[in-house]
Scaffold this active site. Structure first.
Site, PDB file in Angstrom:
ATOM      1  N   ASN A 176     -11.714  14.428  44.175  1.00  0.00           N
ATOM      2  CA  ASN A 176     -12.745  15.416  43.852  1.00  0.00           C
ATOM      3  C   ASN A 176     -12.175  16.791  44.202  1.00  0.00           C
ATOM      4  OD1 ASN A 176     -14.989  17.030  43.630  1.00  0.00           O
ATOM      5  ND2 ASN A 176     -16.094  16.099  45.351  1.00  0.00           N
ATOM      6  N   LYS A 205     -13.382  19.642  43.639  1.00  0.00           N
ATOM      7  CA  LYS A 205     -14.413  20.637  43.986  1.00  0.00           C
ATOM      8  C   LYS A 205     -14.125  21.963  43.260  1.00  0.00           C
ATOM      9  CE  LYS A 205     -15.278  18.100  48.207  1.00  0.00           C
ATOM     10  NZ  LYS A 205     -15.733  18.101  49.593  1.00  0.00           N
ATOM     11  N   GLU A 243     -22.762  18.146  48.398  1.00  0.00           N
ATOM     12  CA  GLU A 243     -22.665  19.605  48.243  1.00  0.00           C
ATOM     13  C   GLU A 243     -23.568  20.090  47.113  1.00  0.00           C
ATOM     14  OE1 GLU A 243     -18.400  19.809  48.030  1.00  0.00           O
ATOM     15  OE2 GLU A 243     -18.244  19.365  50.167  1.00  0.00           O
ATOM     16  N   GLY A 283     -15.051  17.188  54.860  1.00  0.00           N
ATOM     17  CA  GLY A 283     -14.377  18.461  55.101  1.00  0.00           C
ATOM     18  C   GLY A 283     -14.301  18.851  56.563  1.00  0.00           C
TER      19      GLY A 283
HETATM   20  P1  PGA Z   1     -13.159  15.675  51.973  1.00  0.00           P
HETATM   21  O1  PGA Z   1     -14.312  15.619  50.847  1.00  0.00           O
HETATM   22  O2  PGA Z   1     -12.176  14.573  51.638  1.00  0.00           O
HETATM   23  O3  PGA Z   1     -12.554  17.047  51.845  1.00  0.00           O
HETATM   24  O4  PGA Z   1     -13.821  15.456  53.283  1.00  0.00           O
HETATM   25  C1  PGA Z   1     -14.759  14.395  50.350  1.00  0.00           C
HETATM   26  C2  PGA Z   1     -15.840  14.628  49.336  1.00  0.00           C
HETATM   27  O5  PGA Z   1     -16.647  15.540  49.502  1.00  0.00           O
HETATM   28  O6  PGA Z   1     -15.917  13.895  48.324  1.00  0.00           O
END
Ligand code: PGA
Length: 247
Positions: free
Chosen positions: A9, A11, A94, A170
């Protein structure tokens, strides 16, 4: 019975379409041994899909609108993804946080995506406060019951569930494999309660999965792969995560 799957992902990254295309090229070049998906930002979907054409890597949108078309400024309708993306993430925490999605809206998005022939990576997971209060299983069960109650997907619908505890996303503070396994069992019970085949449905773990933390999840009972955020932007590390699930 449940083939492993790792989805990156991206983002709101990388900063340009060219950057997304070059990340896609790098991931393709890794020659990964299991099913892999990438979810670029919507503006880069078509270019990334083009870059990955003929490769086994699947392209996912990060979100879809709950309506099919119409006066929804900024929206991305599921049918618009036809021929570009094979699926979409739905219900990411999110998006729930930033756009006010509740379980009902997540259910409507799920229904739209499935109706458009998209596969769905459906995200659920508890907040930090809910985690501390010991409500993980109640929250996951409620999120799935509500969303599936709205969408009423048929048995065999193309759904993968990503269990993503919000406190682990995150933060560099992943859940434990045992916590993820217990949540996966709850996910499968909730799927079965909604008439779906929980045992046949893949459950991914997401939240600070890195090359360093992945072994824990690759070994976790009932976890079939990962939804990877930050580490999916680094091709070598993403490759190491994917290979950890090849078994
Ligand atoms: P992260 O995000 O690996 O940066 O913790 C995972 C996600 O939100 O799918």
């Amino acid at each position: 019975m449940r083939p492993p799957l790792v989805v990156g992902n991206w983002k709101m990254n990388p900063a340009s379409i060219a950057g997304a295309v070059s990340l896609a090229r790098a991931v393709r070049g890794l020659g990964l041994p299991i099913e892999v998906g990438v979810a670029p930002p919507s503006i880069a979907l078509a270019a990334v899909a083009e870059q990955l054409r003929g490769s086994p890597i699947t392209v996912y949108a990060q979100d879809v609108h709950w309506e099919e078309a119409g006066a929804y400024t900024g929206g991305l309708a599921a049918p618009m993804l036809a021929g570009i993306a094979a699926g979409s993430i739905v219900g990411h925490s999110e998006v729930r946080r930033d756009q006010g999605d509740d379980d009902e809206r997540v259910g409507r998005k799920l229904a739209r995506a499935l109706a458009a022939g998209l596969r769905v990576v459906l995200c659920v997971g508890e907040s930090e406060a809910e985690h501390v209060a010991g409500e993980t299983h109640a929250v996951v069960e409620r999120q799935l019951r509500a969303a599936l109650g709205v969408a009423r997907p048929p048995r065999g619908a193309g759904i993968v569930v990503a269990y993503e505890p919000v406190w682990a996303i995150g933060t560099g503070r992943p859940a434990s494999g045992g916590h993820a396994s217990a949540a996966a069992a709850t996910v499968r019970r909730a799927l079965a309660a909604a008439g779906l085949d929980g045992e046949a449905t893949r459950v991914l773990y997401g939240g600070s999965v890195s090359a360093g933390s992945v072994a824990e999840f690759a070994a976790a009972e009932g976890i079939d792969g990962a939804l990877v955020g930050g580490a999916s932007l680094k091709p070598e590390e993403f490759g190491a995560i994917v290979r950890a699930f090849a078994r």
